[in-house]
Scaffold this active site. Structure first.
Site, PDB file in Angstrom:
ATOM      1  N   GLY A 120       0.842  -1.200   0.000  1.00 62.58           N
ATOM      2  CA  GLY A 120       0.000   0.000   0.000  1.00 62.58           C
ATOM      3  C   GLY A 120       0.871   1.241   0.000  1.00 62.58           C
ATOM      4  O   GLY A 120       0.654   2.180   0.770  1.00 62.58           O
ATOM      5  N   GLY A 125      -0.588   5.210  -1.149  1.00 57.05           N
ATOM      6  CA  GLY A 125      -1.654   5.924  -0.461  1.00 57.05           C
ATOM      7  C   GLY A 125      -1.115   7.129   0.293  1.00 57.05           C
ATOM      8  O   GLY A 125       0.066   7.481   0.173  1.00 57.05           O
ATOM      9  N   GLN A 126      -1.988   7.761   1.084  1.00 50.90           N
ATOM     10  CA  GLN A 126      -1.586   8.979   1.794  1.00 50.90           C
ATOM     11  C   GLN A 126      -0.382   8.711   2.694  1.00 50.90           C
ATOM     12  O   GLN A 126       0.623   9.406   2.628  1.00 50.90           O
ATOM     13  CB  GLN A 126      -2.750   9.519   2.640  1.00 50.90           C
ATOM     14  N   LEU A 127      -0.479   7.691   3.539  1.00 50.91           N
ATOM     15  CA  LEU A 127       0.642   7.361   4.434  1.00 50.91           C
ATOM     16  C   LEU A 127       1.791   6.714   3.669  1.00 50.91           C
ATOM     17  O   LEU A 127       2.961   7.061   3.848  1.00 50.91           O
ATOM     18  CB  LEU A 127       0.171   6.347   5.478  1.00 50.91           C
ATOM     19  N   ILE A 180      -1.912  -1.579  -5.150  1.00 51.18           N
ATOM     20  CA  ILE A 180      -2.921  -2.135  -6.072  1.00 51.18           C
ATOM     21  C   ILE A 180      -3.016  -1.296  -7.345  1.00 51.18           C
ATOM     22  O   ILE A 180      -3.470  -1.756  -8.369  1.00 51.18           O
ATOM     23  CB  ILE A 180      -4.287  -2.260  -5.364  1.00 51.18           C
ATOM     24  N   TYR A 237     -14.750   0.128  10.292  1.00 51.64           N
ATOM     25  CA  TYR A 237     -13.330   0.481  10.247  1.00 51.64           C
ATOM     26  C   TYR A 237     -12.685   0.232  11.615  1.00 51.64           C
ATOM     27  O   TYR A 237     -11.641  -0.420  11.724  1.00 51.64           O
ATOM     28  CB  TYR A 237     -13.207   1.959   9.851  1.00 51.64           C
TER      29      TYR A 237
HETATM   30  N1  SER Z   1      -8.060   9.096   9.356  1.00 52.42           N
HETATM   31  C1  SER Z   1      -8.844   7.905   9.549  1.00 52.42           C
HETATM   32  C2  SER Z   1     -10.232   8.100   9.098  1.00 52.42           C
HETATM   33  O1  SER Z   1     -10.726   9.182   9.206  1.00 52.42           O
HETATM   34  C3  SER Z   1      -8.849   7.516  10.997  1.00 52.42           C
HETATM   35  O2  SER Z   1      -7.720   6.803  11.311  1.00 52.42           O
HETATM   36  O3  SER Z   1     -10.833   7.163   8.688  1.00 52.42           O
END
Ligand code: SER
Length: 320
Positions: free
Chosen positions: A8, A11-13, A35, A142
């Site tokens: 991954g 992505g942002q991180l 991906i 989540y």
């Molecule tokens: N930044 C994430 C979200 O808002 C939380 O870890 O889903």
């Protein structure tokens, strides 16, 4: 020399952790997968990259063996608001993908970093200075996947001696790669809107307090915990880390220090508001500070200045 794999990575991180890992450990020693392969092209071109679905264990195993990987940063996940729209897919990616990485790590003896989140807490968790060890009964899919992920990582550590480590990230604010589908995304979007339109319509109520962190501190947390002396770690999955806690009204006030005409209005998204209301206002991060020396550098003012300068500079370059 370490050989690191990032799952991954675009992505942002992932994009910023990968960049820093390549700077520290060398481009050829940091293998990236994602991906997709159509963004962050400079990052892709700077070293080994594979297009990979994080649930494809066979391909992951081949890459790990080929590059003699010893450490995996597992960063592929759906964020909270997207996950709420498709809970089954979110479970499949967030837990199926993690399980795939843990199994490869067990067989090939790799260490694993997995980000957890403030989302791993719920409405029955103490909201102010949320302790490291406390009630975790999240109400979003989540959050449920993050708690399950923490437990899975601890399980692989205790049962199979896999060196798993993680942090509970606050909302991450950055300007290189946008987040997507997160409850905390407003805190990124607001800076772009401030520079471009001098106005932002916020999807959370103005007094919604949440923990946030600026990307350089988030990158530092991920790399520092993986480099920490394991004999000092009493906790593993996952450490609370705190940096700043603010609400949209606070952030708007700081933006006005740099863009005085900035205004904010509200159009509440009930799904995101319910998620935000179930999360803590601010975490207590004593364990991270004591066990591996966690210490953030950025506060709300420094971050606001940096975000506005970076976005403005980019805008001027586009106009030129
Ligand atoms: N930044 C994430 C979200 O808002 C939380 O870890 O889903």
């Amino acid at each position: 020399m370490k050989n690191i794999l990032v799952v991954g990575s675009l992505g942002q991180l992932g994009s910023e952790i990968s960049l820093e890992l390549r700077r520290v450990f060398g481009n050829d020693h940091v293998v990236l997968t994602d991906i997709k392969d159509d963004t962050n092209l400079d990052l892709i071109a700077s070293g080994p990259f594979y297009k990979l679905d994080s649930r494809d264990g066979e391909s992951l195993d081949k890459i790990v063996q080929k590059h003699q990987i010893d450490t995996i940063y597992h960063l592929a996940a759906l964020l909270s608001a997207t996950a709420e729209r498709m809970p089954k897919v979110a479970w499949d990616i967030n837990i199926g993908g993690l399980m795939t990485t843990l199994e490869v790590a067990r067989q090939r003896k790799c260490a694993v970093f997995t980000p957890s989140s403030i989302g791993a807490f719920g409405p029955t968790t103490p909201k102010i200075y949320t302790p490291q060890d406390t009630i975790q009964r999240p109400t979003s899919i989540y959050g449920i996947s993050k708690v399950a992920g923490e437990l899975l990582c601890d399980y692989y550590y205790h049962k199979y001696d896999v060196d798993t480590r993680g942090v509970r990230f606050p909302g991450v604010i950055s300007s290189m790669t946008p987040p997507g589908g997160g409850t905390t995304d407003y805190a990124v979007d607001i800076y772009y809107a401030a520079v471009e339109q001098k106005h932002y319509t916020c999807f959370l109520e103005g007094d919604t307090y949440l923990d946030m962190i600026y990307m350089p501190d988030a990158v530092n947390a991920a790399i520092s915990i993986m480099e920490a002396d394991p004999s000092r770690l009493r906790h593993r999955n996952a450490f609370n880390i705190a940096s700043m806690s603010f609400c949209p009204e606070d952030q708007a006030a700081y933006i006005r220090n740099y863009i005085p005409e900035f205004t904010i209005s509200y159009d509440i998204d009930p799904v995101k508001q319910a998620i935000a209301d179930s999360w803590p206002d601010c975490l207590e991060d004593y364990a991270a500070r004591v066990e591996w020396g966690w210490k953030p550098k950025y506060d709300l003012n420094m971050m606001t200045k940096d975000m506005i300068e970076t976005i403005s500079r980019r805008k001027q370059n586009v106009v030129k």
